[in-house]
Design an enzyme around this catalytic site. Sequence first.
Site, mmCIF file in Angstrom:
data_model
loop_
_atom_site.group_PDB
_atom_site.id
_atom_site.type_symbol
_atom_site.label_atom_id
_atom_site.label_comp_id
_atom_site.label_asym_id
_atom_site.label_seq_id
_atom_site.Cartn_x
_atom_site.Cartn_y
_atom_site.Cartn_z
ATOM 1 N N GLY A 121 0.800 -1.219 0.000
ATOM 2 C CA GLY A 121 0.000 0.000 0.000
ATOM 3 C C GLY A 121 0.827 1.260 0.000
ATOM 4 N NE ARG A 169 2.581 1.939 7.660
ATOM 5 C CZ ARG A 169 3.829 2.055 8.127
ATOM 6 N NH1 ARG A 169 4.088 2.884 9.123
ATOM 7 N NH2 ARG A 169 4.808 1.334 7.607
ATOM 8 C CB ALA A 221 5.660 14.056 -6.260
ATOM 9 C CG HIS A 281 -8.742 33.087 -12.324
ATOM 10 N ND1 HIS A 281 -9.382 32.141 -11.560
ATOM 11 C CD2 HIS A 281 -9.652 33.490 -13.258
ATOM 12 C CE1 HIS A 281 -10.620 31.994 -11.985
ATOM 13 N NE2 HIS A 281 -10.813 32.806 -13.026
#
Length: 452
Positions: free
Chosen positions: A176, A205, A341, A435
Site C-alpha cells: 500500500g 501510510r 511526490a 487564474h
Amino acid sequence: MAFDYDLFVIGGGSGGVRAARVAAGETGAKVALAEMDRYGGTCVIRGCVPKKLMVFASTYAGAMEDARAYGWEVSAGGLDWGAFHDRLEGELNRLEGVYRNLLKGSGVISFDARARLKDPHTVELSTGETVTAKHILIATGGRPVRPDIPGAELGIVSDDIFHVKELPRSILILGGGFIACEFACIMKGMGVDVTLYYRGAQILRGFDDEARGLVATEMHQKGIEICTGTNILSMEKASDGILVKATNGDEKVFDQVLFATGRAPNSDDMGLEDIGVQIGRRGEIVVDEYSQTKVPSIYAIGDVTDRINLTPVAIREGMAFVETVFKGNPTPVDHKLVPSAVFTQPELGTVGLTEEEASEQEPIEVYATSFRPMQSSFIDRPDRVLMKLIVSKETRKVLGCHIVAPQAGEMIQLAGIAVKMGATKEDFDRTVAVHPTMSEELVTMRAPVRTA
C-alpha cells in the site's frame, strides 16, 4: 601510509556518481568507483526514470477519452507494449552511457565489479583486485523485498516489472506504499485489470490522511479494486495463471502478482560489521549528521542509510560529503522539509508535516479545499483535487502543504520553496492568484476549515 586512491566509492547510483565526480572534478582528488550492476542505480535503471516514463505512457488512454469529450475525433487501440518497451530500454541504455561518461570525464576510475571491505582502508573487488583508499563512501542503495509467503517465487518485484515480455490481462499488487499505488495506476492506465491488497486500514501510510483518502477514492473510481486489511496466505500455479488465497477469504486467479512490500538496504556481505561499521535493525548503515560511520574513514549515503530514501536526497548527501571531507567545509545533511511526490493518478505532492503530525506538535489551523477542476467539470468527470495547508497558530508559519491533483509533483516543488523559507499563511494570502488554475486555491483560502 600511501593509498591507491583518495576516495573509493562503492555504488554507481545517483548519489555515488555525484560524489565521485564532484570530488574528482572539483577538488582534484584521485577517485575510483565500483558498480556491480548497471550505472545509474535504482533511480535511472529500475526506479524513478522508467517508472515516470511508464506513467506518461499510461495516461494517453484517458487523455483520448477526454479529447473525445472535448469534441475531438480520436480513437486509440491498446498499448503496443513491445514498441514502448524497446524505446524504454533504449532510453535507459542512453542514460547509463551518460553516467559512465560523466565519471570518465571527471577522471574517475570505474570498476565493473562487486566490492567488499577488508579493513577500514582496503577494498576487495570480485575481479580479484585489491585497492586501498584514504576514504571509502558506500552508496549501494536498496533492493525490493520479497515476502515470506508460500509460492512467493511465482510473483515479481518492482525491479522485474520493467522487463516483462508482455502486459498481463490481470495483476494483483501486494502493498500500500507509493510504489504499489503508482504501479496500480500505471497498469490500470495501460489496460490491465488491477487489484491491490494492503494489510493496513488505508493506503499510503505516513502521508496526510485526507490526502491519501482522496487518492484512494480516485483510484477506486478509475476501476482499481483496493482491498485493505488483506494479505496473501498462499500462491500456487494454476492452468490459467496464479491462484492466490487471501486472508479475506478470496481465492482468485491472476496473470501476474507484483510484490511492493518495501525495500531493504544493500549492506549484506560487504564485511562491514567485521571492521566495526554499525548496522541497524533493518540492515541500514548507521551514520551521523555528516554521513560518517563509526569507522572514521568510512562514510555512507543514500538508501543504504535508510534516512529519506529519495534520489535528490542521496545526491544532496553526496554533495555534503564532498564539502565536508574534500573541501574542508563541514556540512551536515539537511533532511528537514523535503518535498516529494507520489506519481499516482492523480498525483500527491507533499512537503512538511501532515495534519496528524502537526496537531500532535502544537495548536494548528487547517486550510483545505477539495473541488472538481475546470478541465474535469466541463466534461462531467467526477475527478476531484485537494489543496491543503497546515498552519501554526502561534507563528503563522505554513508547517505543511499537501496537494492531490494532476501535476501535483510540479506544484509541490514550487510550494516547497516557500515552506522551506518559512513562509507564513499571510505570505501566501498576499500573493496574487494565477487564474484560472487549480493551484490558485493555495493563496485564496481565507478561513480555516478546522483547528486542532
